[in-house]
Design a protein around this motif. Structure first.
Motif, PDB file in Angstrom:
ATOM      1  N   MET A   1       0.829  -1.208   0.000  1.00  0.00           N
ATOM      2  CA  MET A   1       0.000   0.000   0.000  1.00  0.00           C
ATOM      3  C   MET A   1       0.862   1.255   0.000  1.00  0.00           C
ATOM      4  O   MET A   1       0.502   2.269  -0.610  1.00  0.00           O
ATOM      5  CB  MET A   1      -0.939  -0.019   1.211  1.00  0.00           C
ATOM      6  CG  MET A   1      -2.065  -1.022   1.091  1.00  0.00           C
ATOM      7  SD  MET A   1      -3.166  -0.976   2.525  1.00  0.00           S
ATOM      8  CE  MET A   1      -4.638  -1.744   1.830  1.00  0.00           C
TER       9      MET A   1
ATOM     10  N   GLN B   1       1.926   1.816  -3.524  1.00  0.00           N
ATOM     11  CA  GLN B   1       0.810   2.289  -4.324  1.00  0.00           C
ATOM     12  C   GLN B   1       0.482   3.739  -4.004  1.00  0.00           C
ATOM     13  O   GLN B   1       0.191   4.543  -4.899  1.00  0.00           O
ATOM     14  CB  GLN B   1      -0.408   1.396  -4.099  1.00  0.00           C
ATOM     15  CG  GLN B   1      -0.235  -0.009  -4.655  1.00  0.00           C
ATOM     16  CD  GLN B   1      -1.397  -0.917  -4.305  1.00  0.00           C
ATOM     17  OE1 GLN B   1      -2.138  -0.689  -3.344  1.00  0.00           O
ATOM     18  NE2 GLN B   1      -1.570  -1.968  -5.076  1.00  0.00           N
TER      19      GLN B   1
ATOM     20  N   LEU C   1      -7.725   5.236   3.097  1.00  0.00           N
ATOM     21  CA  LEU C   1      -7.957   3.863   2.707  1.00  0.00           C
ATOM     22  C   LEU C   1      -9.416   3.520   2.964  1.00  0.00           C
ATOM     23  O   LEU C   1      -9.971   3.874   4.009  1.00  0.00           O
ATOM     24  CB  LEU C   1      -7.076   2.914   3.515  1.00  0.00           C
ATOM     25  CG  LEU C   1      -5.561   3.053   3.371  1.00  0.00           C
ATOM     26  CD1 LEU C   1      -4.871   2.136   4.375  1.00  0.00           C
ATOM     27  CD2 LEU C   1      -5.116   2.733   1.957  1.00  0.00           C
TER      28      LEU C   1
ATOM     29  N   ILE D   1     -11.740   0.371   3.520  1.00  0.00           N
ATOM     30  CA  ILE D   1     -11.569  -1.044   3.850  1.00  0.00           C
ATOM     31  C   ILE D   1     -12.933  -1.658   4.136  1.00  0.00           C
ATOM     32  O   ILE D   1     -13.657  -1.207   5.037  1.00  0.00           O
ATOM     33  CB  ILE D   1     -10.646  -1.211   5.065  1.00  0.00           C
ATOM     34  CG1 ILE D   1      -9.296  -0.533   4.797  1.00  0.00           C
ATOM     35  CG2 ILE D   1     -10.469  -2.694   5.403  1.00  0.00           C
ATOM     36  CD1 ILE D   1      -8.434  -0.380   6.022  1.00  0.00           C
TER      37      ILE D   1
ATOM     38  N   ALA E   1     -12.828   0.409  -3.266  1.00  0.00           N
ATOM     39  CA  ALA E   1     -12.194  -0.175  -2.075  1.00  0.00           C
ATOM     40  C   ALA E   1     -10.681  -0.203  -2.218  1.00  0.00           C
ATOM     41  O   ALA E   1     -10.139  -0.436  -3.310  1.00  0.00           O
ATOM     42  CB  ALA E   1     -12.717  -1.584  -1.838  1.00  0.00           C
ATOM     43  N   SER E   2     -10.001   0.020  -1.105  1.00  0.00           N
ATOM     44  CA  SER E   2      -8.547  -0.143  -1.044  1.00  0.00           C
ATOM     45  C   SER E   2      -8.166  -1.534  -0.576  1.00  0.00           C
ATOM     46  O   SER E   2      -7.057  -2.010  -0.863  1.00  0.00           O
ATOM     47  CB  SER E   2      -7.952   0.887  -0.067  1.00  0.00           C
ATOM     48  OG  SER E   2      -8.380   2.187  -0.343  1.00  0.00           O
ATOM     49  N   LEU E   3      -9.074  -2.172   0.182  1.00  0.00           N
ATOM     50  CA  LEU E   3      -8.784  -3.483   0.755  1.00  0.00           C
ATOM     51  C   LEU E   3     -10.086  -4.176   1.101  1.00  0.00           C
ATOM     52  O   LEU E   3     -11.023  -3.538   1.595  1.00  0.00           O
ATOM     53  CB  LEU E   3      -7.933  -3.333   2.029  1.00  0.00           C
ATOM     54  CG  LEU E   3      -7.633  -4.605   2.830  1.00  0.00           C
ATOM     55  CD1 LEU E   3      -6.694  -5.520   2.049  1.00  0.00           C
ATOM     56  CD2 LEU E   3      -7.015  -4.261   4.189  1.00  0.00           C
TER      57      LEU E   3
ATOM     58  N   CYS F   1     -14.239  -8.616  -5.618  1.00  0.00           N
ATOM     59  CA  CYS F   1     -12.896  -8.142  -5.288  1.00  0.00           C
ATOM     60  C   CYS F   1     -12.087  -7.878  -6.559  1.00  0.00           C
ATOM     61  O   CYS F   1     -11.391  -6.855  -6.670  1.00  0.00           O
ATOM     62  CB  CYS F   1     -12.197  -9.169  -4.408  1.00  0.00           C
ATOM     63  SG  CYS F   1     -10.608  -8.629  -3.726  1.00  0.00           S
TER      64      CYS F   1
ATOM     65  N   ALA G   1     -13.136  -4.724  -8.216  1.00  0.00           N
ATOM     66  CA  ALA G   1     -12.658  -3.551  -7.480  1.00  0.00           C
ATOM     67  C   ALA G   1     -11.157  -3.362  -7.642  1.00  0.00           C
ATOM     68  O   ALA G   1     -10.646  -2.243  -7.464  1.00  0.00           O
ATOM     69  CB  ALA G   1     -13.014  -3.677  -6.004  1.00  0.00           C
TER      70      ALA G   1
ATOM     71  N   CYS H   1      -8.835  -4.495  -5.703  1.00  0.00           N
ATOM     72  CA  CYS H   1      -8.177  -4.242  -4.420  1.00  0.00           C
ATOM     73  C   CYS H   1      -7.625  -5.532  -3.836  1.00  0.00           C
ATOM     74  O   CYS H   1      -8.165  -6.615  -4.076  1.00  0.00           O
ATOM     75  CB  CYS H   1      -9.159  -3.612  -3.424  1.00  0.00           C
ATOM     76  SG  CYS H   1     -10.522  -4.685  -2.933  1.00  0.00           S
TER      77      CYS H   1
END
Length: 299
Positions: free
Chosen positions: A36, A39, A62, A64, A135-137, A159, A162, A164
């Protein structure tokens, strides 16, 4: 949170929270933080105005998504390990657990940045392909064993769309080690694992096979999958959790194989009597860190 009529209680989740925290892989989190960070650095460099000395933009939060969040223990464990501002979105179908998560949220990130939490009630296996947009995670803990193959396909697709990474912790493998051993241990383990793979309302759960299925589906999309052990170690240091786990494990085994009831009753009496003295139990779990193809070579 769950995909069948199974319900977990806030008391049980509170009892296991310290064991969960001790078991989860710190190494995978370190890899996630590094990924991260790279990124975020790339994102800042891409948006920095031209010219020497121009200030860098403030880092974006972020985002999440915690699937099957229960009482929020995953957020309380992970948020203080991730730097930067964070917006947690906690998903569960149980309003009582979401209420607990709301009153005990994580407070700050690893670097002191702010953390906010919101809750969303619903079945995580029914997430639409747009549910994780932005989403970041994606995160989850102790959830995959309650998925079916179709559930895995839907969640992985969300996922992947997205783009992520995903951190999926504390998935059971089906293996338990008792010290000292007992002649009934192996039969109860097989019965328990059968219970984990039971069919409910026409839906067959993956149980201990879930990790392999999730890894295969992600790899089929070209994603990188990194695995770490995250075993529970139960003994007299936490006797309440050890006894509660023993009762639940034996109870599920007997539900699957009722003919074991009498022997399991005696086994449980012996085992619980030994909790304060000689008994130790290792309950095998694994954690997965899943990353998009563009990041797979960076870990």
């Amino acid at each position: 949170m769950r995909t069948t009529d199974v319900r977990v209680t806030a008391d049980w989740l509170g009892l296991r929270e310290s064991a969960d925290a001790a078991a989860r892989s710190e190494a995978l989190v370190d890899s996630l933080v590094a990924l991260m960070g790279r990124q975020r650095k790339t994102s800042v460099e891409d948006t920095r105005p031209d010219g020497c000395g121009a200030p860098a933009p403030s880092p974006q939060a972020l985002v999440i998504h915690d699937l099957g969040c229960g009482s929020g223990s995953m957020a309380r464990w992970l948020a203080p390990r991730l730097p930067g501002p964070q917006r947690w979105i906690l998903h569960d179908r149980d309003p009582a657990l979401l209420a607990v998560a709301e009153v005990d949220p994580p407070r700050v990130a690893a670097d002191g940045s702010w953390v906010t939490v919101e809750t969303r009630r619903g079945d995580v296996t029914r997430l639409s392909s747009r549910s994780l947009t932005g989403a970041s995670l994606m995160a989850a803990s102790a959830l995959l064993d309650m998925f079916t193959g179709e559930d895995v396909d839907r969640v992985v697709e969300s996922c992947v769309r997205a783009g992520c990474p995903a951190l999926l912790t504390l998935s059971v493998t089906g293996h338990v080690r008792f010290t000292p051993a007992d002649s009934l241990d192996a039969r109860l383990e097989r019965a328990f694992n059968g219970h984990q793979r039971r069919t409910v309302a026409g839906r067959t759960l993956l149980g201990p096979g879930a990790v392999a299925v999730v890894a295969r589906v992600f790899r089929g999309h070209g994603w990188g999958v990194h695995v770490a052990n995250s075993a529970w170690h139960l003994d007299a240091s936490n006797p309440a959790l050890t006894r509660e786990w023993l009762c639940g494990w034996a109870g599920a085994a007997v539900e699957q194989r009722p003919e074991l009831a009498a022997r399991a009753h005696d086994w449980l009496a012996r085992r619980t009597a030994d909790v304060d003295a000689i008994l130790s139990v290792t309950v095998e779990h694994v954690d997965l860190l899943v990353v998009p193809p563009t990041s797979a070579g960076e870990l």
